[in-house]
Design a protein around this motif. Structure first.
Motif, PDB file in Angstrom:
ATOM      1  N   THR A   1       0.831  -1.213   0.000  1.00 28.87           N
ATOM      2  CA  THR A   1       0.000   0.000   0.000  1.00 28.87           C
ATOM      3  C   THR A   1       0.862   1.258   0.000  1.00 28.87           C
ATOM      4  OG1 THR A   1      -1.759  -1.160   1.178  1.00 28.87           O
ATOM      5  CG2 THR A   1      -1.784   1.235   1.296  1.00 28.87           C
ATOM      6  N   ILE A   2       0.496   2.189  -0.854  1.00 31.23           N
ATOM      7  CA  ILE A   2       1.129   3.511  -0.903  1.00 31.23           C
ATOM      8  C   ILE A   2       0.224   4.493  -0.172  1.00 31.23           C
ATOM      9  CG2 ILE A   2       1.885   5.404  -2.408  1.00 31.23           C
ATOM     10  CD1 ILE A   2       3.612   2.896  -2.707  1.00 31.23           C
TER      11      ILE A   2
ATOM     12  N   VAL B   1       1.161  -3.557  10.017  1.00 30.46           N
ATOM     13  CA  VAL B   1       1.577  -2.664   8.930  1.00 30.46           C
ATOM     14  C   VAL B   1       3.088  -2.468   9.030  1.00 30.46           C
ATOM     15  CG1 VAL B   1       1.259  -0.393   7.900  1.00 30.46           C
ATOM     16  CG2 VAL B   1      -0.655  -1.479   9.101  1.00 30.46           C
ATOM     17  N   TYR B   2       3.809  -2.952   8.027  1.00 27.58           N
ATOM     18  CA  TYR B   2       5.266  -2.827   8.013  1.00 27.58           C
ATOM     19  C   TYR B   2       5.653  -1.758   7.005  1.00 27.58           C
ATOM     20  CZ  TYR B   2      10.182  -4.213   7.891  1.00 27.58           C
ATOM     21  OH  TYR B   2      11.555  -4.217   7.964  1.00 27.58           O
ATOM     22  N   CYS B   3       6.266  -0.704   7.507  1.00 26.23           N
ATOM     23  CA  CYS B   3       6.665   0.414   6.655  1.00 26.23           C
ATOM     24  C   CYS B   3       8.013   0.086   6.007  1.00 26.23           C
ATOM     25  CB  CYS B   3       6.750   1.685   7.494  1.00 26.23           C
ATOM     26  SG  CYS B   3       7.286   3.130   6.558  1.00 26.23           S
ATOM     27  N   ILE B   4       8.036   0.102   4.692  1.00 29.06           N
ATOM     28  CA  ILE B   4       9.306  -0.189   4.001  1.00 29.06           C
ATOM     29  C   ILE B   4       9.881   1.055   3.328  1.00 29.06           C
ATOM     30  CG2 ILE B   4       8.948  -2.666   3.745  1.00 29.06           C
ATOM     31  CD1 ILE B   4       8.019  -2.196   0.882  1.00 29.06           C
ATOM     32  N   GLU B   5       9.069   2.120   3.216  1.00 25.38           N
ATOM     33  CA  GLU B   5       9.588   3.396   2.678  1.00 25.38           C
ATOM     34  C   GLU B   5       8.807   4.533   3.309  1.00 25.38           C
ATOM     35  OE1 GLU B   5       9.289   3.512  -1.632  1.00 25.38           O
ATOM     36  OE2 GLU B   5      10.274   1.563  -1.818  1.00 25.38           O
TER      37      GLU B   5
ATOM     38  N   ASN C   1      11.260   0.374   8.027  1.00 26.74           N
ATOM     39  CA  ASN C   1      11.777  -0.743   8.837  1.00 26.74           C
ATOM     40  C   ASN C   1      11.088  -0.850  10.189  1.00 26.74           C
ATOM     41  OD1 ASN C   1      13.497  -1.100   6.697  1.00 26.74           O
ATOM     42  ND2 ASN C   1      15.268  -0.203   7.720  1.00 26.74           N
ATOM     43  N   GLN C   2       9.952  -0.179  10.356  1.00 31.21           N
ATOM     44  CA  GLN C   2       9.165  -0.339  11.578  1.00 31.21           C
ATOM     45  C   GLN C   2       7.784  -0.891  11.236  1.00 31.21           C
ATOM     46  OE1 GLN C   2       9.412   3.695  13.204  1.00 31.21           O
ATOM     47  NE2 GLN C   2      10.860   2.936  14.721  1.00 31.21           N
TER      48      GLN C   2
ATOM     49  N   VAL D   1       3.569  -2.660   3.848  1.00 29.81           N
ATOM     50  CA  VAL D   1       3.080  -4.023   3.642  1.00 29.81           C
ATOM     51  C   VAL D   1       2.058  -4.285   4.742  1.00 29.81           C
ATOM     52  CG1 VAL D   1       3.680  -6.465   3.561  1.00 29.81           C
ATOM     53  CG2 VAL D   1       5.256  -4.742   2.617  1.00 29.81           C
ATOM     54  N   CYS D   2       0.817  -4.517   4.355  1.00 28.41           N
ATOM     55  CA  CYS D   2      -0.296  -4.609   5.305  1.00 28.41           C
ATOM     56  C   CYS D   2      -0.838  -6.035   5.311  1.00 28.41           C
ATOM     57  CB  CYS D   2      -1.430  -3.670   4.902  1.00 28.41           C
ATOM     58  SG  CYS D   2      -0.924  -1.961   4.636  1.00 28.41           S
ATOM     59  N   VAL D   3      -0.905  -6.635   6.493  1.00 32.83           N
ATOM     60  CA  VAL D   3      -1.430  -7.997   6.638  1.00 32.83           C
ATOM     61  C   VAL D   3      -2.705  -7.929   7.468  1.00 32.83           C
ATOM     62  CG1 VAL D   3      -0.977 -10.301   7.556  1.00 32.83           C
ATOM     63  CG2 VAL D   3       0.876  -8.989   6.475  1.00 32.83           C
TER      64      VAL D   3
END
Ligand code: 9YT
Length: 129
Positions: free
Chosen positions: A40-41, A59-63, A82-83, A104-106
């Motif tokens: 998700t953006i 929710v894993y923030c990659i950017e 990275n959080q 990245v949302c699960v």
């Protein structure tokens, strides 16, 4: 086993524009994994009211960077790449993106893949088989 590429989803019904965000649904209910996975953006400069009363979400923030405000206690949680934040209490919250964020949302239970938030920031329960 299967492999899903982001390119498989872009431009399809599973690339869902929620206004402040665009959710690319990689794994959905139909995949029978017991959870769903989105890339998700979150658009820079937005604030989104969200309250997943029917789902748990990690929710894993990659950017990017922004913050979450949990509304039960008005606590501000800065979030950057990275959080991961876990809405383990179905927490009602505001999501503020200071820059464009990629998450990245699960979800548990899994989304059907077409959901957008209702006026309360909620996704409905999907009772379909
Ligand atoms: C991080 C977040 O909750 N964004 C809203 C969209 C939602 N997670 C989705 O369906 O990808």
């Amino acid at each position: 086993m299967k492999v899903v590429s982001l390119d498989d989803v872009l431009g399809t019904e599973h690339e869902v524009d929620g206004g402040n965000w665009i959710s690319r649904r990689l794994i959905m209910k139909k995949d029978n994994m017991g959870y769903s996975v989105n890339d998700t953006i979150i658009k820079a400069g937005t604030e989104t009211h969200i309250w997943y009363q029917n789902h748990l979400e990690s929710v894993y923030c990659i950017e990017g960077e922004g913050e979450v405000v949990t509304l039960s206690d008005n606590k501000v949680w800065p979030i950057k790449a990275n959080q991961l934040y876990a809405l383990d209490q179905n927490d009602e919250h505001l999501l503020r993106a200071q820059t464009t964020m990629r998450m990245v949302c699960v979800f548990n239970p899994a989304l059907s893949g077409h959901e957008v938030h209702d006026e309360h920031g909620v996704y409905p329960v999907d009772d379909s088989q």
